[in-house]
Design a protein around this motif. Structure first.
Motif, mmCIF file in Angstrom:
data_model
loop_
_atom_site.group_PDB
_atom_site.id
_atom_site.type_symbol
_atom_site.label_atom_id
_atom_site.label_comp_id
_atom_site.label_asym_id
_atom_site.label_seq_id
_atom_site.Cartn_x
_atom_site.Cartn_y
_atom_site.Cartn_z
ATOM 1 N N THR A 27 -3.434 -3.411 -5.190
ATOM 2 C CA THR A 27 -3.403 -3.070 -3.769
ATOM 3 C C THR A 27 -4.653 -3.537 -3.049
ATOM 4 O OG1 THR A 27 -4.326 -0.901 -4.317
ATOM 5 C CG2 THR A 27 -1.927 -1.061 -4.160
ATOM 6 N N LEU A 28 -5.212 -4.695 -3.458
ATOM 7 C CA LEU A 28 -6.418 -5.199 -2.806
ATOM 8 C C LEU A 28 -6.131 -5.709 -1.403
ATOM 9 C CD1 LEU A 28 -8.031 -7.159 -5.772
ATOM 10 C CD2 LEU A 28 -8.637 -4.883 -4.932
ATOM 11 N N PHE A 29 -4.882 -6.162 -1.155
ATOM 12 C CA PHE A 29 -4.550 -6.722 0.150
ATOM 13 C C PHE A 29 -4.597 -5.638 1.218
ATOM 14 C CE2 PHE A 29 -1.489 -7.598 3.508
ATOM 15 C CZ PHE A 29 -1.881 -8.854 3.919
ATOM 16 N N GLN A 30 -5.207 -5.947 2.336
ATOM 17 C CA GLN A 30 -5.265 -5.009 3.447
ATOM 18 C C GLN A 30 -5.371 -5.778 4.745
ATOM 19 O OE1 GLN A 30 -8.281 -2.013 3.181
ATOM 20 N NE2 GLN A 30 -7.744 -1.055 5.114
ATOM 21 N N THR A 31 -4.477 -5.466 5.665
ATOM 22 C CA THR A 31 -4.520 -6.099 6.975
ATOM 23 C C THR A 31 -5.520 -5.354 7.852
ATOM 24 O OG1 THR A 31 -2.181 -6.693 6.788
ATOM 25 C CG2 THR A 31 -3.153 -6.759 8.978
ATOM 26 N N PRO A 32 -6.449 -6.042 8.486
ATOM 27 C CA PRO A 32 -7.374 -5.351 9.390
ATOM 28 C C PRO A 32 -6.621 -4.726 10.552
ATOM 29 C CG PRO A 32 -7.545 -7.728 9.654
ATOM 30 C CD PRO A 32 -6.685 -7.491 8.443
ATOM 31 N N ARG A 33 -7.078 -3.561 10.968
ATOM 32 C CA ARG A 33 -6.421 -2.873 12.074
ATOM 33 C C ARG A 33 -6.625 -3.632 13.380
ATOM 34 N NH1 ARG A 33 -2.481 -0.107 10.633
ATOM 35 N NH2 ARG A 33 -2.518 -1.966 9.347
ATOM 36 N N GLY A 34 -5.643 -3.507 14.276
ATOM 37 C CA GLY A 34 -5.758 -4.118 15.593
ATOM 38 C C GLY A 34 -5.527 -5.607 15.615
ATOM 39 N N THR A 35 -4.654 -6.116 14.738
ATOM 40 C CA THR A 35 -4.353 -7.540 14.757
ATOM 41 C C THR A 35 -3.571 -7.886 16.013
ATOM 42 O OG1 THR A 35 -2.249 -7.259 13.589
ATOM 43 C CG2 THR A 35 -4.238 -7.545 12.246
ATOM 44 N N ALA A 49 5.009 7.086 -5.339
ATOM 45 C CA ALA A 49 5.476 8.464 -5.216
ATOM 46 C C ALA A 49 6.132 8.738 -3.865
ATOM 47 C CB ALA A 49 4.305 9.428 -5.426
ATOM 48 N N TYR A 50 6.016 7.802 -2.915
ATOM 49 C CA TYR A 50 6.614 8.011 -1.593
ATOM 50 C C TYR A 50 8.121 8.195 -1.716
ATOM 51 C CZ TYR A 50 7.693 7.213 3.336
ATOM 52 O OH TYR A 50 8.138 7.345 4.623
ATOM 53 N N CYS A 51 8.755 7.462 -2.612
ATOM 54 C CA CYS A 51 10.181 7.627 -2.894
ATOM 55 C C CYS A 51 10.305 8.182 -4.315
ATOM 56 C CB CYS A 51 10.939 6.304 -2.782
ATOM 57 S SG CYS A 51 10.916 5.602 -1.122
ATOM 58 N N ALA A 52 10.692 9.438 -4.416
ATOM 59 C CA ALA A 52 10.800 10.054 -5.741
ATOM 60 C C ALA A 52 11.778 9.295 -6.628
ATOM 61 C CB ALA A 52 11.230 11.506 -5.592
ATOM 62 N N ASP A 53 12.882 8.860 -6.045
ATOM 63 C CA ASP A 53 13.870 8.066 -6.775
ATOM 64 C C ASP A 53 14.030 6.741 -6.024
ATOM 65 O OD1 ASP A 53 15.940 6.893 -8.116
ATOM 66 O OD2 ASP A 53 17.392 8.502 -7.790
ATOM 67 N N PRO A 54 13.438 5.645 -6.507
ATOM 68 C CA PRO A 54 13.482 4.386 -5.770
ATOM 69 C C PRO A 54 14.879 3.796 -5.658
ATOM 70 C CG PRO A 54 12.554 4.059 -7.960
ATOM 71 C CD PRO A 54 12.696 5.534 -7.765
ATOM 72 N N LYS A 98 0.782 -1.220 0.000
ATOM 73 C CA LYS A 98 0.000 0.000 0.000
ATOM 74 C C LYS A 98 0.825 1.287 0.000
ATOM 75 C CE LYS A 98 -3.901 0.093 2.012
ATOM 76 N NZ LYS A 98 -4.991 0.179 3.017
ATOM 77 N N THR A 99 2.151 1.169 0.105
ATOM 78 C CA THR A 99 2.980 2.367 0.029
ATOM 79 C C THR A 99 2.999 2.870 -1.407
ATOM 80 O OG1 THR A 99 4.371 1.587 1.843
ATOM 81 C CG2 THR A 99 5.259 3.337 0.451
#
Length: 276
Positions: A232-240, A115-120, A111-112
């Protein structure tokens, strides 16, 4: 991930995926890892629920001091008489901010945004003026955690195995000025001399406590396929349970190493103790 896949030198599918990751041709979230063999898929997906908690404390203090002196000198027939006196004004301001964030490894990978890293291909360097914004040594902490987990049977009393590390940075900047004023005397008059000192100091202490927690439950086949699919369909539920365990590990570190060093009585919020 790229290095692990490239070690599979007899597996052309793994080598192709490893080269794609190494070259950063496309974002990680868009790479399809489902064609890998079952053992590789199981190993990779096994890290998806690992959790990490970051607890930040910013403690900034600014001190501005003014120290002055004045020496009047009166002329008498038998000599001079001096009457020195001093004055000071000391001021300081302190600001403390804390906040906490929790992530899972799976969410960080999937999910990151690109664009988080302009130059990977560029790794953030250390920032010696404001160190918490640059490279702070997370890679070393992660390596220690995984080494203990994989090779040393790292375990927890209850729940998943955890690992914590505290990183502290302190930056101090100082500036001073000490001008002196002297008034030349006239015959028969009063001579005055004096000076004042200006001191300015800023001290920043940044502390980062990192808590890792390993997995407690395996993902089923559908969850593994979702994690390894492009997109990006994968998502961990909060509070695991893993996230809660990583937060508990950070709280234990604070109770053990921070509050234990305080002088005098310490009042602990009951909501903090309820986590144990």
């Amino acid at each position: 991930m790229a290095a692990y896949l490239l070690l599979q030198n007899k597996d052309p599918v793994a080598l192709a995926k490893g080269n794609g990751l190494r070259n950063r041709d496309i974002p990680y979230s868009q790479i399809d890892l489902r064609p890998l063999n079952d053992d590789l898929k199981s190993t990779i997906a096994g890290f998806a629920k690992y959790a990490v908690t970051y607890d930040f404390t910013f403690d900034g203090t600014i001190t501005n001091n003014v120290n002055g002196s004045l020496t009047p000198t009166t002329t008498f027939g038998s000599g001079n008489r001096a009457f020195p006196f001093t004055a000071a004004l000391d001021r300081s301001r302190q600001n403390i901010q804390t906040f906490r964030e929790t992530d899972t490894f799976g969410d960080l990978l999937k999910k990151t945004p690109s664009a988080y890293c302009a130059d990977p291909h560029h790794n953030v360097a250390r920032n010696y003026v404001y160190p918490i914004t640059g490279s702070v040594g997370i890679a070393k902490q992660l390596q220690d955690f995984l080494s203990l987990k994989v090779f040393s049977n790292l375990a927890g009393k209850e729940g998943p195995p955890t690992f914590t590390s505290t990183i502290t940075f302190k930056t101090t900047m100082r500036g001073t000025a000490d001008p002196t004023v002297v008034i030349s005397p006239v015959v028969g008059s009063t001579t005055r001399s004096g000076g004042y000192g200006l001191t300015s100091e800023r001290s920043d202490e940044h502390k980062l406590i990192v808590g890792f927690a390993a997995i407690t439950s395996e993902m089923n086949g559908a969850q593994v396929a979702e994690f390894l699919s492009p997109g990006t369909l994968f998502q961990t539920p909060r509070g695991t349970s893993e996230e809660i365990a990583s937060e508990k590990a950070v709280n234990e570190s604070i109770l053990r190493f921070e509050l234990g060093r305080q002088s005098g009585p310490v009042i602990v919020n009951s909501s903090l103790l309820s986590l144990f």
